[in-house]
Scaffold this active site. Structure first.
Site: not given
Ligand code: NAD
Length: 309
Positions: A124, A57, A101
């Site tokens: 997300d 990322k 995460q």
């Protein structure tokens, strides 16, 4: 009818073009508003797979020219401590996208910590507001993996309208939103899961199989019809450290018209959409209208907008 060589749905190349587009949009934001899109990642503990994903990322952020911050917390953190970290990122006007995460270490409640991410920084696409918007065809921040799959399909001009789409896996982050997206594009959708009685009876009927079960070798060549499009979302780590998907590549590739590899298929697209969502959040933070991912109408969206929903 044998299909000689299937077309590879190359997520690596496509993700680079998504990130390059993000870079142009970010540059425009910086020029006009002095804003640099900024993604913050909360990483708890020292899970090696999570560390690999977070590094990917960060690399994607660099490619797109956007800022990234990784907030590292020890595995012994409490749910409150992780939630506090998220809350302070939420209050920071310079941060546009926040993710935690997953998976979190045992003892930390993911739902509680995720609930501290505001809907307008939800890179997300997991927030209940964004999930509901997706359902209604008004998505602003689509969930990254299913949106990545849609972009792979669109890029290869694969038609969903009227197609039989079989999704294997019914999780909240992949299978279910994938089903909603495919339905919105007027596919006929079947969702299979671990309790499905005869999986291959379903997959054999599919024009498009999308597998997200986390089960090595689940989909084999005898389970797909000739010319099917097969998307492998699975990421499984083999004992020797290699990463593989859910699809038995060789036997399926002998029949499929298109197939996505693992690695190099859906994975990079997931990361690219995460960055695109962050850029979109930055654009919206300065009042710039940014095109909605599902802005193109279908019969479903026409009905919902006519009802003012
Ligand atoms: P999950 O464990 O939350 O859900 C798995 C789903 O698959 C469940 O609905 C389960 O019923 C179903 N399933 C499991 N075994 C099955 C079987 N034998 N037959 C039919 N259905 C079965 O998993 P998830 O978070 O949705 O992830 C699924 C896979 O996708 C994992 O390998 C994960 O690592 C991968 N993944 C990849 C990306 C990416 O970017 N490529 C993103 C998210 C998840």
């Amino acid at each position: 009818m044998a299909v000689a060589t299937p077309t590879t749905l190359d997520g690596r190349t496509l993700s680079r073009s998504v990130l390059d587009e993000c870079r142009s949009r970010g540059e425009l934001l910086t020029e006009r508003f002095g804003v640099i899109p900024h993604l913050a990642v909360v990483l708890v503990g020292d899970d090696s797979a999570s560390a690999v994903y977070v590094r990917a990322k960060e690399r994607a952020c660099r490619r797109a020219g956007i800022r990234s911050t990784v907030v590292r917390l020890p595995a012994t953190s409490s749910t409150e401590a992780v939630s506090d970290a998220v809350t302070s990122l939420a209050a920071d006007e310079g941060v546009h996208g926040i993710i935690v995460q997953l998976p979190l270490p045992t003892g930390i409640d993911p739902a509680t910590t995720l609930a501290h991410i505001p809907a307008d920084k939800d890179a997300d696409g997991f927030h209940r507001h964004n999930v509901g918007s997706l359902f209604l065809g008004q998505s602003v921040y689509p969930p990254c993996t299913p949106e990545g799959v849609m972009r792979l399909l669109d890029n290869a001009d694969i038609e969903l309208e009227g197609a039989n789409v079989v999704i294997v896996g019914a999780s909240n982050i992949v299978g279910k939103p994938m089903a909603v997206m495919a339905l919105r594009r007027e596919a006929t959708v079947t969702v299979c899961h671990a309790r499905t009685r005869d999986l291959s009876a379903h997959t054999r009927q599919a024009d498009i199989v999308i597998c997200a079960a986390g089960h090595v070798g689940l989909i084999t060549g005898d389970m797909v019809k000739h010319g099917a499009v097969v998307i492998d979302v699975g990421i499984n780590r083999l004992p020797d450290g290699r990463v593989t998907g859910d699809v038995d590549y060789d036997s399926v590739a002998a029949k499929a018209s298109h197939i996505s590899p693992v690695p190099g298929g859906v994975g990079p697209m997931t990361v690219a959409v995460l960055i695109a969502n962050t850029v979109r959040a930055a654009e919206r933070s300065v009042g710039l209208p940014s095109p909605r991912p599902d802005a193109e109408g279908t019969e479903f969206s026409t009905v919902s907008s006519a009802q003012g929903s």
